[in-house]
Design a protein around this motif. Structure first.
Motif, PDB file in Angstrom:
ATOM      1  N   LEU A 147       0.823  -1.208   0.000  1.00 45.49           N
ATOM      2  CA  LEU A 147       0.000   0.000   0.000  1.00 45.49           C
ATOM      3  C   LEU A 147       0.861   1.263   0.000  1.00 45.49           C
ATOM      4  O   LEU A 147       0.520   2.248  -0.666  1.00 45.49           O
ATOM      5  N   GLN A 148       1.949   1.263   0.718  1.00 45.50           N
ATOM      6  CA  GLN A 148       2.841   2.416   0.684  1.00 45.50           C
ATOM      7  C   GLN A 148       3.466   2.590  -0.693  1.00 45.50           C
ATOM      8  O   GLN A 148       3.704   3.718  -1.139  1.00 45.50           O
ATOM      9  N   HIS A 149       3.718   1.490  -1.356  1.00 42.39           N
ATOM     10  CA  HIS A 149       4.276   1.559  -2.702  1.00 42.39           C
ATOM     11  C   HIS A 149       3.269   2.141  -3.692  1.00 42.39           C
ATOM     12  O   HIS A 149       3.664   2.778  -4.677  1.00 42.39           O
ATOM     13  N   ARG A 150       1.969   1.976  -3.395  1.00 39.33           N
ATOM     14  CA  ARG A 150       0.934   2.387  -4.350  1.00 39.33           C
ATOM     15  C   ARG A 150       0.138   3.603  -3.881  1.00 39.33           C
ATOM     16  O   ARG A 150      -0.923   3.903  -4.434  1.00 39.33           O
ATOM     17  N   ARG A 151       0.594   4.309  -2.865  1.00 42.93           N
ATOM     18  CA  ARG A 151      -0.240   5.297  -2.198  1.00 42.93           C
ATOM     19  C   ARG A 151      -0.468   6.569  -3.008  1.00 42.93           C
ATOM     20  O   ARG A 151      -1.392   7.318  -2.718  1.00 42.93           O
ATOM     21  N   PHE A 152       0.323   6.841  -4.007  1.00 37.57           N
ATOM     22  CA  PHE A 152       0.118   8.038  -4.825  1.00 37.57           C
ATOM     23  C   PHE A 152      -0.704   7.695  -6.059  1.00 37.57           C
ATOM     24  O   PHE A 152      -0.328   6.792  -6.825  1.00 37.57           O
ATOM     25  N   LEU A 156     -14.427   4.154   8.008  1.00 36.08           N
ATOM     26  CA  LEU A 156     -12.975   4.313   7.974  1.00 36.08           C
ATOM     27  C   LEU A 156     -12.487   5.110   9.180  1.00 36.08           C
ATOM     28  O   LEU A 156     -11.743   4.603  10.004  1.00 36.08           O
ATOM     29  N   THR A 157     -12.886   6.360   9.285  1.00 36.02           N
ATOM     30  CA  THR A 157     -12.448   7.213  10.393  1.00 36.02           C
ATOM     31  C   THR A 157     -13.618   8.056  10.873  1.00 36.02           C
ATOM     32  O   THR A 157     -14.554   8.338  10.118  1.00 36.02           O
ATOM     33  N   SER A 187     -16.376  -3.251  -0.711  1.00 27.94           N
ATOM     34  CA  SER A 187     -15.572  -3.734  -1.827  1.00 27.94           C
ATOM     35  C   SER A 187     -14.671  -2.657  -2.424  1.00 27.94           C
ATOM     36  O   SER A 187     -14.003  -2.908  -3.427  1.00 27.94           O
ATOM     37  N   SER A 188     -14.630  -1.480  -1.830  1.00 22.61           N
ATOM     38  CA  SER A 188     -13.826  -0.381  -2.375  1.00 22.61           C
ATOM     39  C   SER A 188     -12.333  -0.706  -2.305  1.00 22.61           C
ATOM     40  O   SER A 188     -11.827  -1.109  -1.252  1.00 22.61           O
ATOM     41  N   GLN A 189     -11.657  -0.507  -3.396  1.00 23.13           N
ATOM     42  CA  GLN A 189     -10.220  -0.772  -3.429  1.00 23.13           C
ATOM     43  C   GLN A 189      -9.414   0.343  -2.778  1.00 23.13           C
ATOM     44  O   GLN A 189      -8.232   0.163  -2.472  1.00 23.13           O
ATOM     45  N   TYR A 190     -10.051   1.499  -2.533  1.00 23.26           N
ATOM     46  CA  TYR A 190      -9.330   2.628  -1.953  1.00 23.26           C
ATOM     47  C   TYR A 190      -9.567   2.771  -0.455  1.00 23.26           C
ATOM     48  O   TYR A 190      -9.112   3.747   0.148  1.00 23.26           O
ATOM     49  N   ALA A 191     -10.272   1.826   0.154  1.00 17.37           N
ATOM     50  CA  ALA A 191     -10.668   1.966   1.559  1.00 17.37           C
ATOM     51  C   ALA A 191      -9.455   2.133   2.472  1.00 17.37           C
ATOM     52  O   ALA A 191      -9.381   3.080   3.265  1.00 17.37           O
ATOM     53  N   GLU A 192      -8.497   1.244   2.392  1.00 18.20           N
ATOM     54  CA  GLU A 192      -7.356   1.295   3.298  1.00 18.20           C
ATOM     55  C   GLU A 192      -6.490   2.523   3.026  1.00 18.20           C
ATOM     56  O   GLU A 192      -5.973   3.148   3.962  1.00 18.20           O
ATOM     57  N   LEU A 193      -6.343   2.886   1.773  1.00 20.42           N
ATOM     58  CA  LEU A 193      -5.535   4.052   1.427  1.00 20.42           C
ATOM     59  C   LEU A 193      -6.181   5.336   1.955  1.00 20.42           C
ATOM     60  O   LEU A 193      -5.500   6.198   2.520  1.00 20.42           O
ATOM     61  N   ILE A 194      -7.495   5.469   1.798  1.00 17.23           N
ATOM     62  CA  ILE A 194      -8.192   6.648   2.319  1.00 17.23           C
ATOM     63  C   ILE A 194      -8.131   6.676   3.843  1.00 17.23           C
ATOM     64  O   ILE A 194      -7.936   7.737   4.455  1.00 17.23           O
ATOM     65  N   LYS A 195      -8.272   5.530   4.461  1.00 13.83           N
ATOM     66  CA  LYS A 195      -8.215   5.465   5.921  1.00 13.83           C
ATOM     67  C   LYS A 195      -6.861   5.941   6.450  1.00 13.83           C
ATOM     68  O   LYS A 195      -6.789   6.759   7.377  1.00 13.83           O
ATOM     69  N   LEU A 196      -5.792   5.452   5.872  1.00 13.68           N
ATOM     70  CA  LEU A 196      -4.456   5.862   6.319  1.00 13.68           C
ATOM     71  C   LEU A 196      -4.219   7.349   6.057  1.00 13.68           C
ATOM     72  O   LEU A 196      -3.588   8.037   6.871  1.00 13.68           O
TER      73      LEU A 196
END
Length: 616
Positions: free
Chosen positions: A188-193, A297-298, A533-542
């Motif tokens: 996820l850090q590799h793909r965060r942008f 998420l938050t 099922s959102s693929q951006y859930a964890e990225l948005i949360k972080l």
């Protein structure tokens, strides 16, 4: 084959920390038994499915991949088998490249172009965990590649990142070398942008028509003046602008006039549910019905709708007649009067036993007792020691009562104004108080659709069956707050954060202390929600957690949302003058009337006595 078996177990058990593995193979039975023995030795739980034949059970395959209760399932597939293309087709159609599956796809041909051809149009996602393995024919080492797509539905392209090279023997496997910096951070850090991508965002605008140009709507949402207009929509929109900078992406907007129509469909929530949008500009409440489809998420901000009004009694300055009697209940007053009468009788008996030349009457003794109660002293005291001790006891009791009485009266002057005895929505619905409401969609929908008996009764009595015109019921927050201040007893229902801004603007400090509040609904917390099922859930949360940790979110929230009111009771100056002492003069006048009546009765009595004596 033994090198491949060792590599499979090394990848799942050592690198990915998974011991539940599904093997999609086309191996001969003898080779399969050999691998099963090695997997059992390594404490791996394996399931096998032969994809080399055409009789492949699709339902059984989907049941294993989708309906498992594991946090993550490892899947190995030999791309060289006959039905491998069919497996990829099933994975695409059923969206199986999610975070719950770790794919390890092996290609014995070392064909990089084939890998691109197979997955350039595949439904890969930002959170896809797919490792493609090519076997180098020069040294039999395994080359690992990480495959993902940041958003194919919004124009994302296939990303292939070379990871590392693994060297295996017939006994074990070891890392030969790293081929990129992928190892020093997680996927996820590799793909965060999300550079050069444009996410779809749905936003709410209540105060402007939806046919307004996009430029005007964006300008309105980005403005910071008149924070009472579309507070939550503008506050959350500006917070999302910072999120956009963190992700490095752009947004395309879908504008709606409400959050939802029936808890799930319609409005902003309906766009997320129908996958028309990737993220919502505004947060919403995480209810049980939404928990089936959305994940929180938050925490974003608190939400509280209140019914506010000023108590008519607290709104008028000065004392009332009842306040002079409030320090004691009726039973205490009666007992105290009884004690004074008893003390008067005892004093009268004491004076008679002392054999004075002038003996006071019973009425005079009671008058001495009342003077002691009023801390006025006494012009006549007993001569005996016992009588004086009894008089001391009477004076001490009167002193304690007087101090308690005066302290309660003074605390009434300086204390908190009395609150209304209306404490619940049902009491408010049954009262005769006038009610006004803020025309916010979430208040309208809640009143019309709530299954709470008190809310339904309030809606029927004060809104639906009201004889007042529509314009007198639905008022802006500013108008409603002013009416509450001007008309004690008038009830206005609004969102707390919005109305507090006007209360701070128009109310004096002591008037804030006089406000009564009844919750229209339990105070809740809104969250940033996305589809499960959102693929951006964890990225948005972080990203949002980062905003919370750095204080950026709280800075914006403090500007837009008011959550507390400060009651400065000491700011109120109470002047006790003749207007305030009016009830006291009324009591004094009544006592004079009573005394005059008694005087008249005494005069009549004495005249009758003289006439009787003259007749004799």
């Amino acid at each position: 084959m033994l090198l491949l078996y060792n590599f499979i177990l090394y990848n799942f058990l050592i690198m990915s920390k998974l011991n539940n593995i599904l093997i999609l193979h086309c191996w001969p039975e003898e080779s399969l038994l050999r691998f099963a023995y090695l997997a059992n030795t390594g404490n791996a739980y394996t399931n096998y499915m032969n994809i080399g034949t055409e009789n492949l059970n699709r339902n059984k395959l989907l049941e294993i991949m989708i309906k498992h209760n594991l946090i993550k399932l490892g899947i190995f597939m030999d791309i060289n088998c006959n039905q491998s293309d069919y497996i990829l087709e099933v994975a695409n159609s059923e969206q199986l490249y999610g975070p719950r599956l770790h794919w390890l796809i092996y290609d014995n041909g070392f064909s990089f172009q084939r890998m691109i051809k197979l997955f350039s149009q595949a439904q890969l996602y930002l959170n896809t965990d797919l490792t493609y393995v090519l076997r180098n024919p020069m040294n039999n080492h395994f080359i690992l590649y990480d495959l993902y797509n940041k958003g194919k539905h919004i124009g994302g392209q296939l990303n292939i990142t070379i990871d590392r090279e693994i060297a295996c023997t017939e006994i074990q496997c070891n890392l030969h070398r790293y081929l990129s910096s992928l190892y020093d951070r997680d996927r996820l850090q590799h793909r965060r942008f999300l550079t050069n991508l444009t996410l779809r965002m749905t936003a709410v605008v209540n105060t402007k028509p939806l046919n307004t140009s996009i430029e005007e709507l964006l300008e309105f949402l980005e403005s910071q003046n008149q924070i009472n207009i579309d507070t939550y929509a503008r506050f959350s929109f500006q917070s999302r602008k910072i999120l956009m900078d963190i992700l490095g992406c752009n947004f395309t907007y879908i504008f709606r006039d409400r959050w939802t129509s029936d808890d799930l469909s319609g409005g902003l929530i309906g766009d997320l549910w129908d996958s028309k949008a990737d993220i919502a500009a505004a947060p919403f409440i995480y209810s049980p019905s939404r928990a089936r489809y959305f994940q929180a998420l938050t925490q974003f901000c608190s939400f509280r709708a209140v019914c506010m009004f000023r108590n008519p009694q607290s709104a008028t300055a000065g004392f009332k007649f009842s306040e002079f009697l409030d320090p004691f209940c009726w039973s205490v007053w009666l007992v105290f009067v009884g004690v004074l009468l008893l003390a008067g009788i005892l004093l009268w008996l004491t004076f008679r036993l002392e054999q004075r030349e002038w003996k006071p009457s019973l009425l005079t003794s009671c008058l001495l007792s009342l003077g002691a109660a009023c801390i006025q002293g006494a012009w006549l005291t007993p001569n005996s020691t016992g009588g004086r001790m009894a008089f001391y006891a009477l004076m001490l009791t009167s002193f304690l009562m007087y101090n308690y009485y005066t302290s309660v009266v003074v605390s009434t002057l300086l204390g908190q104004p009395a609150k209304s005895n209306i404490k619940s929505l049902q009491q408010l619905a049954d009262s005769n108080l006038d009610v006004g409401l803020e025309p916010a969609p979430y208040i309208k929908i809640y009143l019309e659709t709530s299954d709470q008996p008190a809310v339904h009764s309030l809606y029927l009595n004060k809104i639906k069956n009201s004889k007042k015109s529509h314009d007198r019921i639905w008022l802006t927050a500013e108008e409603g707050v002013k009416l509450v201040r001007k008309n004690p007893g008038y009830v206005f229902i609004a969102e707390a954060a919005l109305s507090y801004e006007f209360i701070r603007k128009y109310y004096l400090p002591h008037e804030i202390c006089e406000l009564n509040e009844i919750l229209l609904r339990e105070e809740t917390v809104t969250h940033t929600l996305v589809l499960k099922s959102s693929q951006y859930a964890e990225l948005i949360k972080l990203s949002e957690l980062r905003m919370l940790e750095t204080g950026i979110h709280f800075k914006i929230e403090r500007y837009w949302v008011r959550t507390t009111l400060h009651c400065y009771q000491n700011n109120l100056t109470v002047v006790v003058g003749l207007a305030n002492a009016g009830p006291l003069f009324i009591m004094l006048f009544c006592s004079y009337v009573v005394c005059f009546c008694i005087l008249c009765m005494e005069i009549i009595w004495h005249r009758r006595q003289r006439l009787r004596q003259g007749n004799r």
